[in-house]
Every structure is written in structure tokens, then in C-alpha cells.
Enzyme design. Structure first.
Site, PDB file in Angstrom:
ATOM      1  CE  LYS A  10       0.909   2.090   3.730  1.00  0.00           C
ATOM      2  NZ  LYS A  10       1.391   2.348   4.889  1.00  0.00           N
ATOM      3  CG  ASP A 136      -1.068   0.403   8.064  1.00  0.00           C
ATOM      4  OD1 ASP A 136      -1.850   1.316   8.401  1.00  0.00           O
ATOM      5  OD2 ASP A 136       0.116   0.610   7.727  1.00  0.00           O
TER       6      ASP A 136
HETATM    7  P1  ATP Z   1       3.988  -0.152   7.816  1.00  0.00           P
HETATM    8  O1  ATP Z   1       3.952   0.621   6.541  1.00  0.00           O
HETATM    9  O2  ATP Z   1       2.689  -0.870   8.147  1.00  0.00           O
HETATM   10  O3  ATP Z   1       4.583   0.567   8.976  1.00  0.00           O
HETATM   11  P2  ATP Z   1       6.404  -1.360   6.957  1.00  0.00           P
HETATM   12  O4  ATP Z   1       6.285  -1.557   5.485  1.00  0.00           O
HETATM   13  O5  ATP Z   1       7.136  -0.150   7.416  1.00  0.00           O
HETATM   14  O6  ATP Z   1       4.963  -1.394   7.575  1.00  0.00           O
HETATM   15  P3  ATP Z   1       6.952  -4.146   7.350  1.00  0.00           P
HETATM   16  O7  ATP Z   1       7.553  -4.550   6.054  1.00  0.00           O
HETATM   17  O8  ATP Z   1       5.562  -4.577   7.616  1.00  0.00           O
HETATM   18  O9  ATP Z   1       7.095  -2.580   7.609  1.00  0.00           O
HETATM   19  O10 ATP Z   1       7.944  -4.687   8.487  1.00  0.00           O
HETATM   20  C1  ATP Z   1       8.027  -4.120   9.759  1.00  0.00           C
HETATM   21  C2  ATP Z   1       8.655  -5.148  10.706  1.00  0.00           C
HETATM   22  O11 ATP Z   1       7.750  -6.229  10.871  1.00  0.00           O
HETATM   23  C3  ATP Z   1       9.954  -5.720  10.177  1.00  0.00           C
HETATM   24  O12 ATP Z   1      11.004  -5.239  10.942  1.00  0.00           O
HETATM   25  C4  ATP Z   1       9.806  -7.223  10.308  1.00  0.00           C
HETATM   26  O13 ATP Z   1      10.797  -7.761  11.143  1.00  0.00           O
HETATM   27  C5  ATP Z   1       8.437  -7.461  10.946  1.00  0.00           C
HETATM   28  N1  ATP Z   1       7.605  -8.476  10.240  1.00  0.00           N
HETATM   29  C6  ATP Z   1       6.774  -9.318  10.824  1.00  0.00           C
HETATM   30  N2  ATP Z   1       6.141 -10.090   9.931  1.00  0.00           N
HETATM   31  C7  ATP Z   1       6.558  -9.696   8.711  1.00  0.00           C
HETATM   32  C8  ATP Z   1       6.247 -10.118   7.388  1.00  0.00           C
HETATM   33  N3  ATP Z   1       5.378 -11.087   7.124  1.00  0.00           N
HETATM   34  N4  ATP Z   1       6.865  -9.478   6.383  1.00  0.00           N
HETATM   35  C9  ATP Z   1       7.727  -8.476   6.637  1.00  0.00           C
HETATM   36  N5  ATP Z   1       8.076  -8.061   7.860  1.00  0.00           N
HETATM   37  C10 ATP Z   1       7.496  -8.645   8.914  1.00  0.00           C
END
Ligand code: ATP
Length: 284
Positions: A10, A136
Site C-alpha cells: 500500500k 494497517d
Molecule cells: P507499515 O507501513 O505498516 O509501517 P512497513 O512496510 O514499514 O509497515 P513491514 O515490512 O511490515 O514494515 O515490516 C516491519 C517489521 O515487521 C519488520 O522489521 C519485520 O521484522 C516485521 N515483520 C513481521 N512479519 C513480517 C512479514 N510477514 N513481512 C515483513 N516483515 C514482517
């Protein structure tokens, strides 16, 4: 039996923080939309009563910290499911990038396991369960384009984002969402982007107005912490993207582009100094 689900990334077309709530969460207004860059989940039934997560990506947790694991555990406990599941995550969405990769995996696991275990839950019920996993996740259950309020879990679907190209560039830094929100002074935000104006632009299908009304108050924090994000924004503008913004808490920067003829030039220009660049379509 196996189930497959796509878990798209997203982007936030706008993200405003209204105030910090007594429960520690921030009251937000966001307009979010999905883009065609997705993880793929393969969910296989297991006779043993256990949850196994595997992935080709070496840099995500494979234990109970994984959001897909948490989604499976929540469904198993709440609906007393006696079977186990092996979830393989084919990760394509950059991690900790502001693209909600983990949340989208959790949402895809909820959708897929609802079918695999024949739980018969509605989208609304899956969204409520998703809210227990992360702010989210409810949006990622149904996707599309939506206004999110509350801590992000109250959703109002709106018209699809106008079709366009979305250039995504992630600088090689890790940004902690908790740190960015922690450093934000909600009472000192200089300019609040307008959810109403962005919603009107999306609903009118007015691509140029969407580009003109992009805004994310978390940029104030992340751009100060990481000047390379600002440089990436400037590069995207210079290369000709129609609208540019940091997604979520960053560090990924996205550029909206209407003309296909510009895509290769922007992609190649960005690749000159950023390794992780994607050119994808908006999802309608
Ligand atoms: P948001 O935009 O919702 O803040 P993000 O894109 O910044 O999310 P994610 O890629 O969701 O961040 O990852 C955040 C943390 O979640 C990572 O440090 C990772 O260790 C943990 N995590 C847990 N499950 C997952 C998964 N299925 N895929 C990726 N990261 C994950």
C-alpha cells in the site's frame, strides 16, 4: 489442500496525524491505495497442530513475530481450529519500507485461512480480527482505495485511484515506524494535508489534483533523520514524476506518473543511485 493469496503493497496518498490519544495511539486520517507489487502466500494444510512459516527472504522473522504467524494463531485460537498450516511467504515487498508488507501478509493469511479452514467469516469480521494485529491490517484485508481514520482501523471505501504508474524507490536505510511516531510532535505540525480535498480529487478521477494534494506529516520527522529520503524526493521530481511523496513512515518514496513514455527514464535515472526501484501500476 493449498490456498494462494496475493498480498499487495500500500501507499498513502495522504497521511495526517490529528493528535496523540490517551491510549498512546495517534489519531490519524489517511487515504490509502494498493499498488501492483505483491508478496505471494502459499498456505498448505498440516495434520500436525502447528504453524510453520517459511520464506526465501532471509531478513524477516519466521517465528511468532511474523505477522502471518500471528494471523494464523489468532484464527486458530478464536475458532478452535485443530489443524496446522504451513505458510510460505514469497516476499517481493521491501521490508520496513512504509509499504505495509507485514500487514498485507497478515491480511492475506486471514483471507486464505478463512477459506482453507472454511470458517465462513465476512470481510468485516476479518477486518475486526485484523485490527488486533495492527492498524494497517484492516485496510489490507479488503484493499482498494479507502479513507482510514481512528488509529487507521476505521475504513470508508472511496472510488479507485486514477490509473497511473507508481515508481517506488527505497533507500538502503531502515526506519522504525515506532521511532517516527515517537518523535512526531502532533501539536506542532506546520501544514496538515486535507483528507477531504484528496478524497474529492480521487472521486473526481482528477490525476493532476491527486498529485497536487499529496501530503504526509511524517515526512517532517523522517526527512530530518534521513536526508537521503529528501534527496530521493528531489530526484524523482527532477526526473519528471507528476507527484512525489514518502509512503507511511518511510523510507520508501513514491512517484505518480501518468505517461508511460516517462517511466523508463525515471526508472533508469533512479537506478543510478538507488538499488531498490520498482515501476508498478496502481491497483484499481
Ligand atoms: P507499515 O507501513 O505498516 O509501517 P512497513 O512496510 O514499514 O509497515 P513491514 O515490512 O511490515 O514494515 O515490516 C516491519 C517489521 O515487521 C519488520 O522489521 C519485520 O521484522 C516485521 N515483520 C513481521 N512479519 C513480517 C512479514 N510477514 N513481512 C515483513 N516483515 C514482517
Amino acid at each position: 489442500m493449498k490456498m494462494y493469496e496475493k498480498a499487495p503493497a500500500k501507499i498513502n496518498l495522504m497521511l495526517d496525524v490529528l493528535h496523540k490519544r490517551p491510549d498512546g495511539f495517534h489519531e490519524v486520517e489517511m487515504i490509502m491505495t494498493m499498488v501492483d507489487l505483491a508478496d505471494r502466500l502459499e498456505m498448505s494444510e498440516l495434520r500436525r497442530d502447528t504453524i510453520i512459516i517459511s520464506s526465501q527472504a532471509g531478513y524477516i522473522p519466521l517465528d511468532e513475530k511474523n505477522l502471518a504467524f500471528q494471523a494464523a494463531k489468532l484464527l486458530k485460537e478464536r475458532y478452535k481450529v485443530g489443524q496446522g498450516v504451513h505458510i510460505h511467504l514469497d516476499k517481493k515487498i521491501p521490508v520496513a519500507a512504509g509499504l505495509a508488507g507485514g500487514s498485507s501478509d497478515a491480511a492475506a493469511a486471514l483471507r486464505g485461512l478463512n477459506r482453507l479452514w472454511q470458517l465462513g467469516l465476512s470481510s468485516e469480521e476479518l477486518q475486526e480480527l485484523g485490527a488486533e494485529l495492527g492498524s494497517d491490517v484492516p485496510f489490507c484485508v479488503t484493499g482498494g482505495t479507502a479513507l482510514a481514520t481512528g488509529r487507521g482501523e476505521k475504513l470508508t471505501p472511496i472510488a479507485s485511484m486514477p490509473q497511473c504508474w507508481v515508481m517506488l524507490a527505497k533507500p538502503p536505510i531502515n526506519v522504525s515506524t515506532a521511532e517516527v511516531y515517537g518523535k512526531l510532535r502532533a501539536d506542532r505540525i506546520a501544514v496538515h494535508p486535507s483528507a477531504r480535498l484528496m478524497r474529492e480529487a480521487v472521486e473526481a478521477g482528477d490525476f493532476q489534483a491527486v498529485c497536487g494534494r499529496l501530503g504526509n506529516v511524517l515526512e517532517e520527522v523522517t526527512l530530518k533523520l534521513h536526508p537521503e529520503v529528501q534527496q530521493l524526493k528531489q530526484a524523482m521530481i527532477r526526473l519528471g514524476a507528476d507527484g512525489v511523496l514518502m509512503s507511511g513512515s518511510g523510507p520508501t518514496v513514491f512517484g505518480l506518473v501518468s505517461k508511460q513514455s516517462k517511466v523508463a527514464r525515471i526508472y533508469n535515472g533512479l537506478r543510478g543511485f538507488c538499488k531498490e526501484v520498482y515501476a508498478v501500476r496502481s491497483l484499481t
